[in-house]
Design an enzyme around this catalytic site. Structure first.
Site, PDB file in Angstrom:
ATOM      1  N   TRP A  10       8.685   2.536  -4.276  1.00  0.00           N
ATOM      2  CA  TRP A  10       8.549   3.980  -4.045  1.00  0.00           C
ATOM      3  C   TRP A  10       7.692   4.668  -5.109  1.00  0.00           C
ATOM      4  CZ3 TRP A  10      14.233   5.863  -2.681  1.00  0.00           C
ATOM      5  CH2 TRP A  10      14.663   5.214  -1.522  1.00  0.00           C
ATOM      6  N   HIS A  94       3.345  -4.163 -12.911  1.00  0.00           N
ATOM      7  CA  HIS A  94       2.558  -3.549 -11.840  1.00  0.00           C
ATOM      8  C   HIS A  94       1.234  -3.044 -12.435  1.00  0.00           C
ATOM      9  CE1 HIS A  94       1.264  -0.662  -8.826  1.00  0.00           C
ATOM     10  NE2 HIS A  94       2.005  -1.335  -7.971  1.00  0.00           N
ATOM     11  N   GLU A 166      -1.578  -8.324  -6.164  1.00  0.00           N
ATOM     12  CA  GLU A 166      -2.004  -6.995  -5.712  1.00  0.00           C
ATOM     13  C   GLU A 166      -3.375  -6.677  -6.293  1.00  0.00           C
ATOM     14  OE1 GLU A 166       1.596  -4.375  -4.553  1.00  0.00           O
ATOM     15  OE2 GLU A 166       1.182  -4.115  -6.676  1.00  0.00           O
ATOM     16  N   GLY A 172      -3.277   1.586  -2.677  1.00  0.00           N
ATOM     17  CA  GLY A 172      -3.354   3.017  -2.376  1.00  0.00           C
ATOM     18  C   GLY A 172      -4.713   3.454  -1.870  1.00  0.00           C
ATOM     19  N   SER A 212      -2.138  -1.655   0.208  1.00  0.00           N
ATOM     20  CA  SER A 212      -2.403  -1.020   1.511  1.00  0.00           C
ATOM     21  C   SER A 212      -1.821  -1.786   2.701  1.00  0.00           C
ATOM     22  CB  SER A 212      -3.904  -0.776   1.703  1.00  0.00           C
ATOM     23  OG  SER A 212      -4.376   0.115   0.718  1.00  0.00           O
ATOM     24  N   GLY A 233       3.660  -0.012  -1.065  1.00  0.00           N
ATOM     25  CA  GLY A 233       3.792   1.278  -1.731  1.00  0.00           C
ATOM     26  C   GLY A 233       3.887   2.400  -0.719  1.00  0.00           C
TER      27      GLY A 233
HETATM   28  P1  PGA Z   1       0.123   0.617  -1.600  1.00  0.00           P
HETATM   29  O1  PGA Z   1       0.751   0.186  -3.010  1.00  0.00           O
HETATM   30  O2  PGA Z   1       0.905  -0.125  -0.536  1.00  0.00           O
HETATM   31  O3  PGA Z   1       0.301   2.105  -1.535  1.00  0.00           O
HETATM   32  O4  PGA Z   1      -1.314   0.193  -1.622  1.00  0.00           O
HETATM   33  C1  PGA Z   1       1.186  -1.123  -3.239  1.00  0.00           C
HETATM   34  C2  PGA Z   1       1.744  -1.237  -4.632  1.00  0.00           C
HETATM   35  O5  PGA Z   1       1.181  -0.636  -5.553  1.00  0.00           O
HETATM   36  O6  PGA Z   1       2.760  -1.925  -4.850  1.00  0.00           O
END
Ligand code: PGA
Length: 252
Positions: A10, A94, A166, A172, A212, A233
């Protein structure tokens, strides 16, 4: 067989009221068995979320923690404090922690070890920047993050680690890695894990893709042989969207 894992991160979102409606939404549908589901609220939402999901299929995760059990570390939260709230998983390293809060591979390694020592499952994140990918360094960077992040973790505990790949350029941004890019990198990650711990351990380590992920791309991603799950996310903040992701189809 590795059990699929769907994790919602979140980030710094959701008041208590918003957390309540989101979790109520998630609990309104039945979820396929044989998968693990985790939500990671901010610290302030852990207690409430933990109560709401108690005895359901959804488990509780945190987004970060300190590696010490206690002490003079203003503003930090320890593994023991998370355990008290029935937290099972914790996201470590992260890319936003690395980018904005000075998280180094050494800290990632200390936190990953501390999580394991406290019976928390670390979700250790690795990922390259756009410049690194365009320069062709992505494998090198990921290998370095893995080797250094796992430096303190010996083979007795390694199979409990979850690794999340990631790519920073996909977080994002709406720009997901293609199924092939994600599958290739996850395969590479398993090769590195095999070099570190041998194949019987590396075959048990779950590797997630994040960046994403949404209801339209989840089925394609989860059909890739190397992808054991996803770290989500933005799309984990709306119950309808996250439900679609949790109930992805693995057929066809
Ligand atoms: P996102 O973020 O799904 O909004 O791209 C993923 C994350 O940062 O864990």
């Amino acid at each position: 067989m590795r059990k699929p894992l769907v994790v919602g991160n979140w980030k710094m979102n959701n008041t208590l009221q918003e957390s309540l409606s989101l979790i109520e939404g998630l609990l309104s549908n039945s979820l396929p068995a044989e998968r693990d589901y985790v939500v990671c609220p901010p610290y302030t939402g852990l207690s409430l979320a933990g109560k709401l999901i108690k005895e359901t299929k959804i488990q509780l995760g945190a987004q970060n923690m300190h590696f010490e059990a206690k002490g003079a570390y203003t503003g930090e939260i320890s593994p023991l404090m998370l355990k008290e709230l029935n937290v099972r998983y914790v996201i470590i390293g992260h890319s936003e922690r690395r980018q904005f809060f000075g998280e180094t591979d050494l800290k990632v390694s200390k936190k990953t070890l501390a999580a394991l020592n406290n019976d928390l499952i670390p979700i250790m994140c690795v990922g390259e920047s756009l410049a690194q990918r365009e320069g062709g360094f992505h494998h090198k960077i990921i290998k370095k993050q893995l080797v250094q992040g796992l430096k303190l973790v010996d083979s007795s505990k390694a199979s409990d680690v979850v690794v999340a790949y990631e790519p920073v350029w996909a977080i994002g941004t709406g720009r997901t890695a293609t199924n092939e890019q994600a599958n290739d990198m996850l395969g590479f990650i398993r090769t590195v894990l095999t070099e570190l711990y041998g194949s019987s351990i590396s075959e048990r380590i779950r590797i997630l893709y994040g960046g994403s992920v949404n209801p339209s791309n989840i089925d394609g991603l989860m059909k890739q042989p190397e992808i054991d799950g996803v770290l989500v996310g933005g799309a984990s903040l709306k119950s309808e969207e996250f439900l679609k992701i949790m109930t992805y189809s693995d057929r066809g």
